[in-house]
Design an enzyme around this catalytic site. Structure first.
Site, mmCIF file in Angstrom:
data_model
loop_
_atom_site.group_PDB
_atom_site.id
_atom_site.type_symbol
_atom_site.label_atom_id
_atom_site.label_comp_id
_atom_site.label_asym_id
_atom_site.label_seq_id
_atom_site.Cartn_x
_atom_site.Cartn_y
_atom_site.Cartn_z
ATOM 1 N N LYS A 1 0.927 -1.271 -0.067
ATOM 2 C CA LYS A 1 -0.141 0.087 -0.171
ATOM 3 C C LYS A 1 0.945 1.170 -0.013
ATOM 4 O O LYS A 1 1.848 1.386 0.909
ATOM 5 C CB LYS A 1 -0.937 0.025 1.217
ATOM 6 C CG LYS A 1 -1.907 1.065 1.136
ATOM 7 C CD LYS A 1 -2.734 0.939 2.398
ATOM 8 C CE LYS A 1 -4.084 2.047 2.428
ATOM 9 N NZ LYS A 1 -4.809 1.851 3.703
ATOM 10 N N SER B 1 -9.677 2.250 2.722
ATOM 11 C CA SER B 1 -8.748 2.892 1.727
ATOM 12 C C SER B 1 -7.869 2.100 1.132
ATOM 13 O O SER B 1 -7.200 2.341 0.441
ATOM 14 C CB SER B 1 -7.964 3.895 2.748
ATOM 15 O OG SER B 1 -7.196 3.154 3.824
ATOM 16 N N SER C 1 -10.308 -0.400 6.806
ATOM 17 C CA SER C 1 -9.740 -0.110 5.462
ATOM 18 C C SER C 1 -8.802 -1.290 4.838
ATOM 19 O O SER C 1 -8.843 -1.312 3.750
ATOM 20 C CB SER C 1 -8.795 1.095 5.533
ATOM 21 O OG SER C 1 -9.397 2.302 5.764
#
Length: 452
Positions: A54, A129, A153
């Site tokens: 990420k 996210s 997330s």
């Protein structure tokens, strides 16, 4: 190919795998943005099994911008602890995945790179996210990925994309080298194709880190060697939570409960604090901490610098042009609740309610090993379907209480709706009970296998 299978490959096979994945990435239409920087070659840090990372996790000599214009051009001088652990275990960071700017969002639409598409249905959001990480794994362009979970997330995008996503107990995985959104809530965890792969990746990244002051300095026993899908557990169902889900989610949930009963698990029913209080508490605390954490991005030390005037103008211009709308909004809310005259009325009160939420979870775990819950009230919404921010925030009603309480949880796909969209459910365990969590998840994975 699963992570378990990939770890058995020799070096030549791993290099061939990387080349195959590069072709998949370039030819995929899901917009997972797994490149280190958009339109540049995909890079790999090391010679091991490729794992997507990420875009808020530091990889040495890679650009890290948290999908925000304010950090464009920032090159990381060091590896996050989780990246060091990956490399030590024979894994290799393989490109950064798209995310909501500074992890603030539930759809990956607030990214400076643009939205990520859900590989199951390109008209729908992949969640957020960590939407880029979940989309990459679901589309087969990453064997596994790391995400971060502040209020769901990891688990929510995993549910929307039909993969497995796990959030560890707070403090079990080092946050050193991970850009902070809300320091008392953030945790890094795996997104994988199945429960066993999640356990393997979790074992690699978990453990105490002296560089992280929030890291739990307690003994760690690896999960994978002791995985057992035959254990029987008492599993709690929070009835007032389930009642707020859509009919299709409720139907899949009820079928999953029946299958768990058939597996020999005991189901108990309970209720918990109003979810509206959980949402209010979460957004007050997370916004307050975001306001403090993002104050450092002012054009002086990191990333982009705007403005040709005095120091104040530079601060204003840098933050005005650098931060997106969602980030600005949360920073402003956080600054407000921390300001003189409102600190006691909002922030302190939210911390008190946070203690009540944790106490209610503790009470449930006095008589239960696990909690079964929906991950989101619906399947993946279409892009543009949220008419206001509140609707997006309500998508987190089942996940944020876990973060407020520092508990571990895992999301796994259990069904598909009439349109073929994945439905995910989550299991929640007590603090540091990851073995119970993975054993229960493995049992549920074998039991459901996508309910018809």
């Amino acid at each position: 190919m699963t992570l378990k299978e990939a770890l058995k490959l020799n070096s030549e096979d791993i290099e061939k795998l990387k080349e195959d994945l590069k072709i998949k990435i370039k030819n995929s239409g899901v917009g997972a943005y797994i490149e280190q920087i958009e339109n540049k070659e995909i890079s790999s840090s090391g010679n091991g099994v490729p794992i997507a990372i990420k875009n808020n996790i530091n990889v040495k000599n890679w650009e890290l911008d948290c999908s925000s214009n304010i950090l464009k051009g920032y090159i990381s001088p060091f590896n996050a602890t989780v990246v060091e652990k990956l490399q030590s275990a024979g894994l290799s960071p393989f490109g950064l995945t798209n995310m909501d700017e500074f992890a603030m969002g539930s759809s990956t639409e607030s990214s400076s790179y643009g939205k990520t598409l859900n590989p199951i249905d390109n008209t729908r959001i992949p969640g957020g996210s960590s939407g880029g990480s979940a989309a990459a794994v679901a589309a087969g362009i990453a064997i596994a990925a790391l995400g971060t979970d502040t209020g769901g997330s990891i688990r929510q995008p995993a549910a929307y994309c039909g993969v497995v996503g796990m959030k560890p107990t707070y403090g079990r995985v080092s946050r050193y080298g991970i850009a902070a959104y809300s320091s008392s809530l953030d945790q890094c965890g795996p997104i994988t194709q199945n429960v066993e792969d999640a356990a393997i990746l979790y074992d690699i990244i978990a453990g105490y880190d002296e560089k992280d002051s929030t890291s739990a300095n307690i003994p760690y026993t690896k999960i994978t060697p002791n995985l057992n899908s035959n254990k029987k557990f008492t599993i709690a169902v929070i009835d007032n939570f389930v009642a707020q889900a859509s009919n299709e989610i409720q139907t899949a949930f009820n079928k999953a409960v029946e299958l768990l009963k058939e597996q020999g698990h005991k189901i108990v029913h309970t209720n918990m604090i109003d979810t509206n209080k959980i949402i209010s508490t979460y957004y007050i605390i997370s916004s307050a901490e975001a306001s403090a954490n993002l104050a450092r991005f002012d054009g002086v030390r990191y990333g982009a610098r705007k403005g040709d005037g005095n120091l104040k103008d530079m601060y204003v211009d840098t933050k005005t042009e650098g931060f997106g709308y969602e980030v600005k909004k949360r920073v402003m809310v956080g600054s407000f609740v921390l300001s003189s005259g409102y600190y006691d009325a909002y922030y302190i009160k939210a911390q008190k309610v946070r203690s009540l939420i944790k106490a209610e979870f503790d009470k449930i775990f006095e008589n239960s090993d696990l909690i079964l819950s929906p991950v989101a009230p619906t399947t993946a919404p279409k892009f543009g379907s949220y008419s206001n921010a509140l609707e997006m925030y309500l998508a987190d009603i089942y996940t944020i209480g876990v973060n407020l309480s520092g508990l571990p949880a895992i999301s796994l796909p259990v069904a598909k709706d009439k349109e073929g969209l994945p439905i995910g459910l989550q299991l929640i365990a007590n603090s540091y009970e990851e073995q119970t969590l993975f054993d229960g998840a493995l049992s549920m994975e074998k039991a459901v296998k996508y309910i018809k």
